[in-house]
Motif scaffolding. Sequence first.
Motif, PDB file in Angstrom:
ATOM      1  N   ARG A 175      66.215  63.488  92.376  1.00  0.00           N
ATOM      2  CA  ARG A 175      66.363  64.177  93.817  1.00  0.00           C
ATOM      3  C   ARG A 175      66.617  62.354  94.563  1.00  0.00           C
ATOM      4  O   ARG A 175      65.288  61.962  94.492  1.00  0.00           O
ATOM      5  CB  ARG A 175      65.936  65.427  93.751  1.00  0.00           C
ATOM      6  CG  ARG A 175      66.192  65.659  95.632  1.00  0.00           C
ATOM      7  CD  ARG A 175      65.669  67.222  95.524  1.00  0.00           C
ATOM      8  NE  ARG A 175      64.578  67.110  95.496  1.00  0.00           N
ATOM      9  CZ  ARG A 175      62.950  67.388  96.717  1.00  0.00           C
ATOM     10  NH1 ARG A 175      63.236  67.268  98.037  1.00  0.00           N
ATOM     11  NH2 ARG A 175      62.108  67.748  96.393  1.00  0.00           N
ATOM     12  N   SER A 176      67.939  62.122  95.580  1.00  0.00           N
ATOM     13  CA  SER A 176      67.687  60.715  96.150  1.00  0.00           C
ATOM     14  C   SER A 176      67.887  61.602  98.167  1.00  0.00           C
ATOM     15  O   SER A 176      69.232  62.400  97.558  1.00  0.00           O
ATOM     16  CB  SER A 176      68.191  60.320  95.891  1.00  0.00           C
ATOM     17  OG  SER A 176      67.101  59.974  94.810  1.00  0.00           O
ATOM     18  N   LEU A 177      67.499  60.814  98.405  1.00  0.00           N
ATOM     19  CA  LEU A 177      68.116  61.015 100.372  1.00  0.00           C
ATOM     20  C   LEU A 177      69.719  61.292  99.919  1.00  0.00           C
ATOM     21  O   LEU A 177      69.762  59.588 100.193  1.00  0.00           O
ATOM     22  CB  LEU A 177      67.634  60.281 101.558  1.00  0.00           C
ATOM     23  CG  LEU A 177      66.178  61.384 101.589  1.00  0.00           C
ATOM     24  CD1 LEU A 177      65.312  60.466 102.899  1.00  0.00           C
ATOM     25  CD2 LEU A 177      66.428  62.723 102.758  1.00  0.00           C
ATOM     26  N   ILE A 178      70.607  61.961 100.592  1.00  0.00           N
ATOM     27  CA  ILE A 178      72.443  60.983 101.056  1.00  0.00           C
ATOM     28  C   ILE A 178      72.252  59.423 101.214  1.00  0.00           C
ATOM     29  O   ILE A 178      73.133  59.226 101.385  1.00  0.00           O
ATOM     30  CB  ILE A 178      72.980  62.193 101.124  1.00  0.00           C
ATOM     31  CG1 ILE A 178      72.832  63.442 100.426  1.00  0.00           C
ATOM     32  CG2 ILE A 178      74.292  61.546 101.497  1.00  0.00           C
ATOM     33  CD1 ILE A 178      73.760  64.469 100.711  1.00  0.00           C
ATOM     34  N   SER A 179      71.072  59.790 102.489  1.00  0.00           N
ATOM     35  CA  SER A 179      71.444  58.642 103.462  1.00  0.00           C
ATOM     36  C   SER A 179      71.026  56.866 102.538  1.00  0.00           C
ATOM     37  O   SER A 179      71.669  56.172 103.496  1.00  0.00           O
ATOM     38  CB  SER A 179      70.957  58.877 104.444  1.00  0.00           C
ATOM     39  OG  SER A 179      69.303  59.029 103.778  1.00  0.00           O
ATOM     40  N   LEU A 180      71.069  57.474 101.462  1.00  0.00           N
ATOM     41  CA  LEU A 180      70.394  56.088 100.802  1.00  0.00           C
ATOM     42  C   LEU A 180      72.094  55.819 100.396  1.00  0.00           C
ATOM     43  O   LEU A 180      71.747  54.333  99.506  1.00  0.00           O
ATOM     44  CB  LEU A 180      69.985  56.637  99.722  1.00  0.00           C
ATOM     45  CG  LEU A 180      68.325  56.779 100.551  1.00  0.00           C
ATOM     46  CD1 LEU A 180      67.324  56.272  99.065  1.00  0.00           C
ATOM     47  CD2 LEU A 180      66.946  55.621 101.435  1.00  0.00           C
ATOM     48  N   TYR A 181      73.162  56.465 100.059  1.00  0.00           N
ATOM     49  CA  TYR A 181      74.036  55.460  99.379  1.00  0.00           C
ATOM     50  C   TYR A 181      75.175  55.711 100.635  1.00  0.00           C
ATOM     51  O   TYR A 181      77.018  55.448 100.568  1.00  0.00           O
ATOM     52  CB  TYR A 181      74.458  56.929  98.963  1.00  0.00           C
ATOM     53  CG  TYR A 181      73.157  57.180  97.138  1.00  0.00           C
ATOM     54  CD1 TYR A 181      73.671  56.648  96.239  1.00  0.00           C
ATOM     55  CD2 TYR A 181      72.445  58.309  97.430  1.00  0.00           C
ATOM     56  CE1 TYR A 181      72.969  56.769  94.844  1.00  0.00           C
ATOM     57  CE2 TYR A 181      71.162  58.429  97.180  1.00  0.00           C
ATOM     58  CZ  TYR A 181      71.701  57.922  95.461  1.00  0.00           C
ATOM     59  OH  TYR A 181      70.614  57.772  94.647  1.00  0.00           O
ATOM     60  N   SER A 182      75.216  55.338 101.737  1.00  0.00           N
ATOM     61  CA  SER A 182      75.719  55.384 102.872  1.00  0.00           C
ATOM     62  C   SER A 182      76.799  54.280 102.778  1.00  0.00           C
ATOM     63  O   SER A 182      77.856  54.458 103.331  1.00  0.00           O
ATOM     64  CB  SER A 182      75.131  55.922 104.376  1.00  0.00           C
ATOM     65  OG  SER A 182      74.414  54.946 104.352  1.00  0.00           O
ATOM     66  N   ASN A 183      76.104  53.271 102.466  1.00  0.00           N
ATOM     67  CA  ASN A 183      76.458  51.605 102.945  1.00  0.00           C
ATOM     68  C   ASN A 183      77.039  51.425 100.959  1.00  0.00           C
ATOM     69  O   ASN A 183      75.970  51.322 100.093  1.00  0.00           O
ATOM     70  CB  ASN A 183      75.496  50.518 102.900  1.00  0.00           C
ATOM     71  CG  ASN A 183      75.032  51.049 104.408  1.00  0.00           C
ATOM     72  OD1 ASN A 183      76.588  51.391 104.945  1.00  0.00           O
ATOM     73  ND2 ASN A 183      73.679  50.218 104.613  1.00  0.00           N
ATOM     74  N   CYS A 184      78.401  51.610 101.023  1.00  0.00           N
ATOM     75  CA  CYS A 184      78.282  51.508  99.012  1.00  0.00           C
ATOM     76  C   CYS A 184      79.767  50.070  99.928  1.00  0.00           C
ATOM     77  O   CYS A 184      80.241  50.289 100.071  1.00  0.00           O
ATOM     78  CB  CYS A 184      79.448  52.467  98.828  1.00  0.00           C
ATOM     79  SG  CYS A 184      79.943  52.572  97.296  1.00  0.00           S
ATOM     80  N   ARG A 185      79.250  49.122  98.513  1.00  0.00           N
ATOM     81  CA  ARG A 185      80.344  47.949  98.145  1.00  0.00           C
ATOM     82  C   ARG A 185      80.848  48.389  97.535  1.00  0.00           C
ATOM     83  O   ARG A 185      81.538  49.508  97.212  1.00  0.00           O
ATOM     84  CB  ARG A 185      79.565  47.044  97.858  1.00  0.00           C
ATOM     85  CG  ARG A 185      77.992  46.485  98.687  1.00  0.00           C
ATOM     86  CD  ARG A 185      77.328  45.062  97.268  1.00  0.00           C
ATOM     87  NE  ARG A 185      77.326  45.631  96.680  1.00  0.00           N
ATOM     88  CZ  ARG A 185      75.811  46.193  95.944  1.00  0.00           C
ATOM     89  NH1 ARG A 185      75.510  46.191  96.841  1.00  0.00           N
ATOM     90  NH2 ARG A 185      75.663  46.643  94.525  1.00  0.00           N
ATOM     91  N   GLN A 186      82.529  47.730  98.115  1.00  0.00           N
ATOM     92  CA  GLN A 186      83.696  47.780  97.130  1.00  0.00           C
ATOM     93  C   GLN A 186      83.591  47.772  95.295  1.00  0.00           C
ATOM     94  O   GLN A 186      84.449  48.591  95.267  1.00  0.00           O
ATOM     95  CB  GLN A 186      84.475  46.783  98.057  1.00  0.00           C
ATOM     96  CG  GLN A 186      86.471  46.765  97.318  1.00  0.00           C
ATOM     97  CD  GLN A 186      87.573  46.310  98.204  1.00  0.00           C
ATOM     98  OE1 GLN A 186      86.894  45.229  98.804  1.00  0.00           O
ATOM     99  NE2 GLN A 186      88.939  45.932  97.088  1.00  0.00           N
ATOM    100  N   SER A 187      82.910  46.874  95.232  1.00  0.00           N
ATOM    101  CA  SER A 187      82.140  47.109  93.880  1.00  0.00           C
ATOM    102  C   SER A 187      81.153  48.205  93.430  1.00  0.00           C
ATOM    103  O   SER A 187      80.843  47.948  92.196  1.00  0.00           O
ATOM    104  CB  SER A 187      82.142  45.695  93.614  1.00  0.00           C
ATOM    105  OG  SER A 187      80.420  44.781  94.498  1.00  0.00           O
TER     106      SER A 187
END
Length: 815
Positions: A616-628
Motif C-alpha cells: 500500500r502506497s500513497l497515490i500522490s507518489l505516482y503523479s510524476n511519471c516519465r514518458q519511459s
Amino acid sequence: MTQVTIEDELRKSYLEYSLSVIIGRAIPDARDGLKPVHRRILYAMHELGNYYNRAYKKSARVVGDVIGKYHPHGDSAVYDALVRMAQEFSMRDPLVDGQGNFGSIDGDAAAAMRYTEARMSRLSSEFLADLDKNTVDFRDNYDNSLQEPSVLPTKVPNLLLNGTSGIAVGMATNIPPHNLGELIDGTTHLLDNPDCEISTLMKFIKGPDFPTSAMCFGGKGLEEAYHTGRGSIKIRGVLNIEERKNGMESVVITEIPYALNKSTLVEKIALLIGEGKIEGVSDLRDESDRNGIRIVIDLKRGSIADIIINQLYKFTQLETSFGINMMAVVDNRPVLLNLKSVLQCFLDHRREVVIRRTRYDLEKSEKRAHILEGLRIALDNIDEVVRIIRASKAAEEARIGLMERFELSQPQAQAILDMRLHRLTNLEHEKLLEEYAELLKRIEYFKSILEQEEVLKGVIRDELAEVKKTYATERKTKLMGHDPNDIDIEDLIPDDEVVITLSRRGYIKRTPLSNYQRQKRGGKGIAGVSTRDGDFIHTFLTTSNHQHLLLFTSKGKMFKIKVHQVPEGSRNAKGAHIANLLPLEKDESIATALSMREFSDDYFFLFVTKKGMVKRSLISLYSNCRQSGIRAVNMREDDELITVKQVGADDEIVLVTRKGTSIRFSCHDVRPMGRVASGVKGIALRSGDEVVSGVVTGDEFRTQLLTVSEGGFGKRTNIDQHRTQTRGGKGIISMRVTDKTGSVLGAIMVSQDDEVVLLTSGNKIIRMSVGEVSLVGRATQGVRLVRMDENDFVAGFDLVIDDDELDSDLETEES
C-alpha cells in the motif's frame, strides 16, 4: 614602475576582449542590421564598383580587398560570410548575387573562392545609397591607412529583414528573418504613430518569414519575443498526402524548417524507418531539384498517412523550436530590443541619414546658387565685365576688379573668369536663369526638411514606400497562429464514456461504450474484438476520454497516458499494439489498467502480486511519471504483478485465488510503504495456487461479491459471508471449483442494479444486469452466465458504471 594586481589586469583585459567580440564580431548593429564583416564586404564591393548592374568579379578579389583593407582576419571566415549572403535558403533577401557553386541546402560547401564570382545584389545598393553625402561617420581602418564607414546609410530595416545569429562572450543573438513589405508597413505606422503599442505593430508585422517557407506557430512565444526581446516559436515543415496507383498514398515533404540540412533530414527518416519507429513505409527518396524540395515517402497499403506525418513531426526536425533573442548593438553597447525598439532604432538612423544628406545637398546647392548669382550679374553687365578683364594685366587683377566693381565674392569672380565664351549666347543665358530658379526651389525644399518635422517624415515615408514597391515579395512562411502545444487537446475531445480493451498479445483500443447493447443473461452475445488465433482480451476497462490511464506492467512498472491517446477502434477492430504507445521490454506485458482524474493524498494504491504479496502506497507518489515509465513496485524474479486497486484508509481487501480460495483483511494491516518497496504477504497460498484478483470492499451500495469462472459460471455472494481475517492466512472457500466451472477468473464488488460486460476467448461480448445472477452461498459453484462455443472460455469482465443515458437509449430500442 607601476604595480597592478593580476586580478585587476585580468578583469580589465577580459572586459576589453569581450567588448571587442560583442561589438566587433558577433552582435550586429541595430541601425543597419549588419555585423562588421558583412558591412566591410559590402563596402569593399562598393569601392570596387562591383554593383548589381555590372560584371561579376572573382570572389577571391573581394575577399582580398576585405581582409587587406578593413578586416584583418582569416580569408575563410570572410568567404564563408560572403557565401551566406548569397544563399537564397539562408537569407530572406540575399545581399550578394553569386555566380557559381555557393553551396546547397543539403550542406554542400561552396566552391573555392577562386572559382566563384560575386557582385552586389540590387537590394544591397540601397544599403550604400548616399554614402558619399556625409550621411554616416567614417573611422580609420585597422592600420589607419584608410577610412571605412562605421555604419551603412541603409534604407532597409535589415536587422529584422534577414535576421542574424551570433554567439559573443556571455551573450548571444538570434533574430529570425521577416517579410520586407510587412516591415515597411510596420515602420511607416510607427513613423506616423510614435506612441503606438507593440500589439498594434504586430498587426502589420505578423511574424517571421523564413526563406525556406514552412509553417510558423507563434502564439504566446511570438508575443513574448516581440514584447520582451526573448521568446520561442515552433517551425514545421509542410507535408502533403498524394494518391498513388492502386489506391496507395505517399507523404511528400515540400518545405522544411529554416536552417535544417535536408540531407541530414532524409538520413534521419531512413534511420527511423530502419529502427521500426516509423512503420508502414515502403520507399523513401529525395526528388528535390532546382525547382524546390520534394522528399517522397511511399506508404504501404493500409498505412495511415496522418500517423506517419505525426511520427515525422515527433521524431525528426521537421518540427523545431526557434529561440528568438533580439540582442543588438546600440550606442556601442549590447541591448536587448523588442519589436518597437528595433524599428525605432532604424527610424532614428534614417532620420539622421536624411538630415545629414539634406544638409550636404543644401550646402552644395547654396554654393552653386551663389556661383550662378555671380554669373547672372556678369551676363547682365557683360560689356563692362569684358572691359575690366581686357584692361587687367593679370587674372588676379581682373578678379579683384570684378569683386570691387560688382561686390562679388572670390568664388563668384573666379567663376566669371572661368566662364567660356559660348555661355554668352542668349540660349545659355536662359539655361543659367532656369538652373538658378530651380536651385532656389531646391534650397527652400531642403530647408523645409530641416525645419519641419512633417516634411522630414514625408521624405522617410516616401523612400520606404519606394523600397517596398521595388523589392517587397509575397510572404513565404505560413503563419499558423498559436503553437499546437499551447492548445489543450482535451478542449476538442468530448469526455465520453469509453471502453478500453487490451489483449493478451498487447493490442489496445478505445471504443465508445454506446457501441455495446444490453442483453439478457445466457445470451450468445455480439461480435466483439477481432483478434488473431491464440490471442484474447484480458483487460477490459470502462472509463472516459479525459481521465488518466495508468498501465501497470507485469514487472512492476507504471506508465501514464490520457485515455483519449489510446487509438480509437470499432467494436470488432483489433486495435494498435501497446508497443506503439509504451516502451515495453521484450518479455514485459500489461498486468492491469486503472483510470483516474487526479492523484490525491487521501488515497492509496494497493498492489497485489501472483504470489500473494501486497503493498500500500500513497497515490500522490505516482503523479510524476516519465514518458519511459517509473518503478511502481519492486518485484521478485519469480513473481508478477496482477492488479492494482485504489483504496482508502478504511477499506478492506479480498484476495481471490485461482482454486477458489479467498481472504479478507483490512488495508490497515498493510502499512504505507515507499514507491519502490516490495510489500508484505497477503495470503499464504496452497501448492499450485495463485492469486487472480484483488477486490476492494467498503462501498455501501456494492455489498456483494460477483465471482466469475473461466467456464462461464458466476455467482453473487454477500460480502458478510467472507469474514475478516488476519493478513497472511490461508483464507476460506470463496467458490467451489469443478471441471464444469473451470478455474476462477476473478471477482468484483457489485450491487443488484449494476451491469457487467463479459468477453470470451471467441471474441464474443455480452452485457447483462447483475440482478440476473443468482445470489447464493459462499461455497457454491454458481450459475451459467454465458453460453460459449466448444473450447472457448471467459477472458475478461468488468463493471459498467453510471450509464443512465445509455440505459435510456437501450430502453427506447427494446420498446
